[in-house]
Motif scaffolding. Structure first.
Motif, PDB file in Angstrom:
ATOM      1  N   TYR A 139       0.830  -1.198   0.000  1.00 44.15           N
ATOM      2  CA  TYR A 139       0.000   0.000   0.000  1.00 44.15           C
ATOM      3  C   TYR A 139       0.875   1.263   0.000  1.00 44.15           C
ATOM      4  O   TYR A 139       2.046   1.217   0.356  1.00 44.15           O
ATOM      5  CB  TYR A 139      -0.903   0.027   1.231  1.00 44.15           C
ATOM      6  N   SER A 140       0.261   2.378  -0.341  1.00 46.83           N
ATOM      7  CA  SER A 140       0.948   3.666  -0.288  1.00 46.83           C
ATOM      8  C   SER A 140       0.599   4.437   0.984  1.00 46.83           C
ATOM      9  O   SER A 140       0.877   5.624   1.089  1.00 46.83           O
ATOM     10  CB  SER A 140       0.577   4.508  -1.515  1.00 46.83           C
ATOM     11  N   ASP A 141      -0.012   3.747   1.966  1.00 49.97           N
ATOM     12  CA  ASP A 141      -0.379   4.405   3.215  1.00 49.97           C
ATOM     13  C   ASP A 141       0.835   4.520   4.132  1.00 49.97           C
ATOM     14  O   ASP A 141       1.970   4.263   3.725  1.00 49.97           O
ATOM     15  CB  ASP A 141      -1.514   3.643   3.900  1.00 49.97           C
ATOM     16  N   ARG A 142       0.611   4.882   5.388  1.00 52.52           N
ATOM     17  CA  ARG A 142       1.715   5.120   6.312  1.00 52.52           C
ATOM     18  C   ARG A 142       2.539   3.859   6.541  1.00 52.52           C
ATOM     19  O   ARG A 142       3.776   3.904   6.563  1.00 52.52           O
ATOM     20  CB  ARG A 142       1.176   5.646   7.639  1.00 52.52           C
ATOM     21  N   LEU A 143       1.876   2.718   6.711  1.00 52.34           N
ATOM     22  CA  LEU A 143       2.614   1.469   6.937  1.00 52.34           C
ATOM     23  C   LEU A 143       3.445   1.099   5.719  1.00 52.34           C
ATOM     24  O   LEU A 143       4.616   0.725   5.829  1.00 52.34           O
ATOM     25  CB  LEU A 143       1.646   0.333   7.271  1.00 52.34           C
ATOM     26  N   GLY A 144       2.829   1.177   4.540  1.00 56.86           N
ATOM     27  CA  GLY A 144       3.544   0.822   3.318  1.00 56.86           C
ATOM     28  C   GLY A 144       4.702   1.761   3.050  1.00 56.86           C
ATOM     29  O   GLY A 144       5.789   1.334   2.642  1.00 56.86           O
ATOM     30  N   ALA A 145       4.491   3.067   3.274  1.00 56.81           N
ATOM     31  CA  ALA A 145       5.554   4.036   3.027  1.00 56.81           C
ATOM     32  C   ALA A 145       6.728   3.813   3.980  1.00 56.81           C
ATOM     33  O   ALA A 145       7.897   3.935   3.582  1.00 56.81           O
ATOM     34  CB  ALA A 145       5.007   5.452   3.172  1.00 56.81           C
ATOM     35  N   ALA A 146       6.427   3.514   5.256  1.00 54.19           N
ATOM     36  CA  ALA A 146       7.503   3.270   6.225  1.00 54.19           C
ATOM     37  C   ALA A 146       8.306   2.029   5.842  1.00 54.19           C
ATOM     38  O   ALA A 146       9.544   2.016   5.933  1.00 54.19           O
ATOM     39  CB  ALA A 146       6.916   3.115   7.627  1.00 54.19           C
TER      40      ALA A 146
END
Length: 606
Positions: A477-484
């Motif tokens: 995903y491109s959300d906070r978890l994926g970006a981290a």
């Protein structure tokens, strides 16, 4: 004898001294200068070697020497040295590569043992790291001493350090031999430490060291799936490093035993599984097996440990449902390929309804491959498309490898369909199709599956990939978890991960960790499998619930309307050389753009 530079000039002229194959690696892992073409080719074939050069630059070490064994079982003596000598971190490093005959005809396993002996580990500790018994390690040590002509372990250890007979990646991880330079560099290269210094001699170890939780990983290390193997290997290693940085599981570390697998042959998969079962691992993680043969699990089923794969196989899901007593430990952490075709049609309908795309006609072409999961135009897809007013015009089969795209391209240019579903899962093959299509295109939307998630695809397709739409049933995903996750991966390896396999391999490890933490005993295989069925885990690729009778993840929105219970069927588009999520809500981050190969290129459809 320890290897020495090969004789013969750069063009193979007899009698000339040949330059040692050497490459200069910059601080971000780029191969910026090459002294000998052979050095560069090896680094490109073995990309993780570059990570070791970067790791040296991140440490305070001047140089490190080790032995590297390629997927073809060729041995190399490797020397990585900061340039210029004594320079501060962030400069560059030379990587010298000299082909090596195994000294004394050491085996690969004996080199693993010798590496850990040099790190000061006892036989019982080595046995834990290599997933075998102390008696087996004792036999290996006796053989090593005889082959190297040494009377003691200390003598063998000294010779190994002097000549760089220390294997990388370090068996069991560099943390175990952190007193040695290769241990420091290995931790940095594999994400096991943010920054490391040369350690003081380790205190004497005792036999009370807690036994690690041992994950057996069967990943492709070479061959046609090597690029995907890199993604899986790095994703799982990053997860293990994150877990151990938090203190492991109740103080016990998690370690990985990595074996090579050929996912395209039954023998290759079975051999990898047998090696892991013989090593008595606590669980097995693996990627794809393009062989639909239930007897693949004959080796694992009697042993009983959990096995998590990233297949998208409807056939395998049915095996588990039909025979839970035998295959109850097999979990498929992705949804099945049944959803790919329906998702394709749904996305086209959504584009039209939103006014973002005006198809020139209603014709569809399907390109398929004769591998497990390669048949996408199933009756369900055809019925769904026809009810929506689309006309499935042609189904074309191409080979999984060395594909001949002539027929497919001719059909596309003849009928100029509105859209093509290209269900080819090999990145290099799909990239070749896209380059040939763009050379003489039609106003046709190219919609691919999975393959563009592997970084190799964008590298090989180049500018021709711009505008390609593609989907995956499990993507980062491109959300906070994926970006981290993507930021940590990039920091560890100097390049961003792809948008599927690295993330799902990271999530596989964390699924096991959560189940083990709940049960408290990794050898209680039945209880661990039961815990995997009961837990709901939110990973970087979405939410995993494996509790149905098929023990595979749910697809959102195809199988569940609740995005917190499934993995989103993500649709991406290549925009300005990057992967952007178009659907579904709430994960979309961009809107569809008219591909540049359309007549009137450059116009947006929205």
């Amino acid at each position: 004898m320890v290897g020495s530079p090969v004789m013969g000039g750069p063009q193979g002229n007899p009698g000339e001294e040949r330059v040692v194959p050497t490459a200069l690696v910059g601080a971000w892992g780029t191969i910026s200068e090459v002294y000998d073409g052979r050095g560069r080719r090896l680094l490109e074939a073995e990309p993780d070697l570059v990570a070791y050069a970067r790791a040296l630059l991140d440490s305070e070490l001047p140089l490190v020497r080790f032995t590297w064994i390629t997927s073809e079982r060729t041995w190399y003596a490797v020397t990585v040295q900061r340039q210029p000598a004594g320079a501060a971190p962030g400069s560059a490093a030379t990587v010298e590569l000299v082909e090596l005959d195994p000294p004394g005809r050491l085996t690969v396993r004996e080199l693993d043992v010798l590496t850990l002996v040099a790190g000061g580990l006892s036989n019982p500790e080595i046995a834990v790291h290599l997933g075998t018994t102390s008696r087996t390690i004792s036999s290996h040590v006796e053989s090593i001493l005889a082959k190297l002509g040494q009377a003691t372990r200390a003598g063998a250890a000294g010779l190994a350090i002097e000549h760089g007979l220390l294997r990388a990646p370090v068996p069991g991880g560099g943390r175990s031999i952190g007193a040695l330079a290769i241990g420091v560099v290995d931790q940095l290269a594999t994400g096991g430490a943010e920054r490391a210094r040369v350690a003081q001699p380790a205190p004497a170890r005792t036999r009370t060291r807690p036994r690690p939780y041992l994950i057996g990983a069967a990943f492709p290390l070479g061959g046609r799936a090597a690029a995907e193997g890199v993604e899986m290997r790095r994703g799982s290693q990053l997860a293990i490093a994150d877990v151990n940085a938090r203190g492991g599981i109740a103080g016990r570390p998690v370690e990985r035993l990595l074996v090579e697998v050929d996912p395209f042959t039954r023998e290759g998969v079975e051999t990898a599984f047998r090696r892991l079962v013989d090593a008595e691992v606590d669980a097995i993680v693996t990627g794809y097996a393009f062989v639909e043969d239930v007897t693949l699990y004959d080796v694992v089923a009697p042993y009983g440990c959990p096995l998590l794969n990233v297949m998208t196989s409807e056939t395998q899901a049915e095996w588990v449902r039909e025979d839970p007593s035998r295959l109850g430990q097999v979990f498929q952490v992705g949804p099945t390929e049944n959803h790919y075709g329906v998702g394709f049609v749904r996305f086209l309908d959504e584009l039209v309804a939103a006014g973002r795309w005006k198809p020139p006609n209603r014709r569809l072409v399907f390109i398929e491959t004769p591998v497990a999961g390669g048949e996408i135009a199933r009756p369900l897809t055809i019925r769904y498309a026809e009810r929506a007013g689309w006309k499935p015009d042609a189904r074309i089969a191409v080979a999984a490898h060395d594909a001949d795209w002539t027929e497919a391209l001719a059909e596309i240019r003849r009928s100029a369909p509105a859209a093509v579903l290209a269900a080819h899962f090999v990145p290099a093959e799909l990239a070749r199709f896209q380059r040939q299509f763009v050379a003489d295109p039609t106003d046709t939307l190219i919609y691919a599956l999975y393959a563009p998630s592997v970084p190799e695809y964008l590298e090989l397709a180049g500018p021709a990939a711009e505008g390609v739409v593609w989907a995956t049933l499990s993507g980062v995903y491109s959300d906070r978890l994926g970006a981290a996750f993507r930021a940590r991966y990039t920091a560890a390896h100097g390049m961003a991960p792809g948008r599927s396999l690295a993330g799902i391999s990271y999530d596989q490890v964390n699924l096991l960790v959560h189940a083990w933490a709940h049960v408290g005993n990794p050898r209680a295989f039945g209880e661990v499998a039961s815990a995997l069925r009961q837990l709901t885990h939110r990973g970087v690729n979405g939410t995993y619930f494996l509790g149905d009778d098929r023990q595979c993840a749910l697809a959102y929105p195809d199988q569940t309307p609740d995005p917190s219970m499934g993995l989103a069927h993500l649709v991406f588009q290549v925009q300005h050389g990057t992967q952007r999520v178009l659907a579904p809500a709430p994960y979309a981050e961009a809107t569809f753009t008219t591909p540049p190969w359309y007549s009137g290129a450059g116009r947006r459809a929205a």
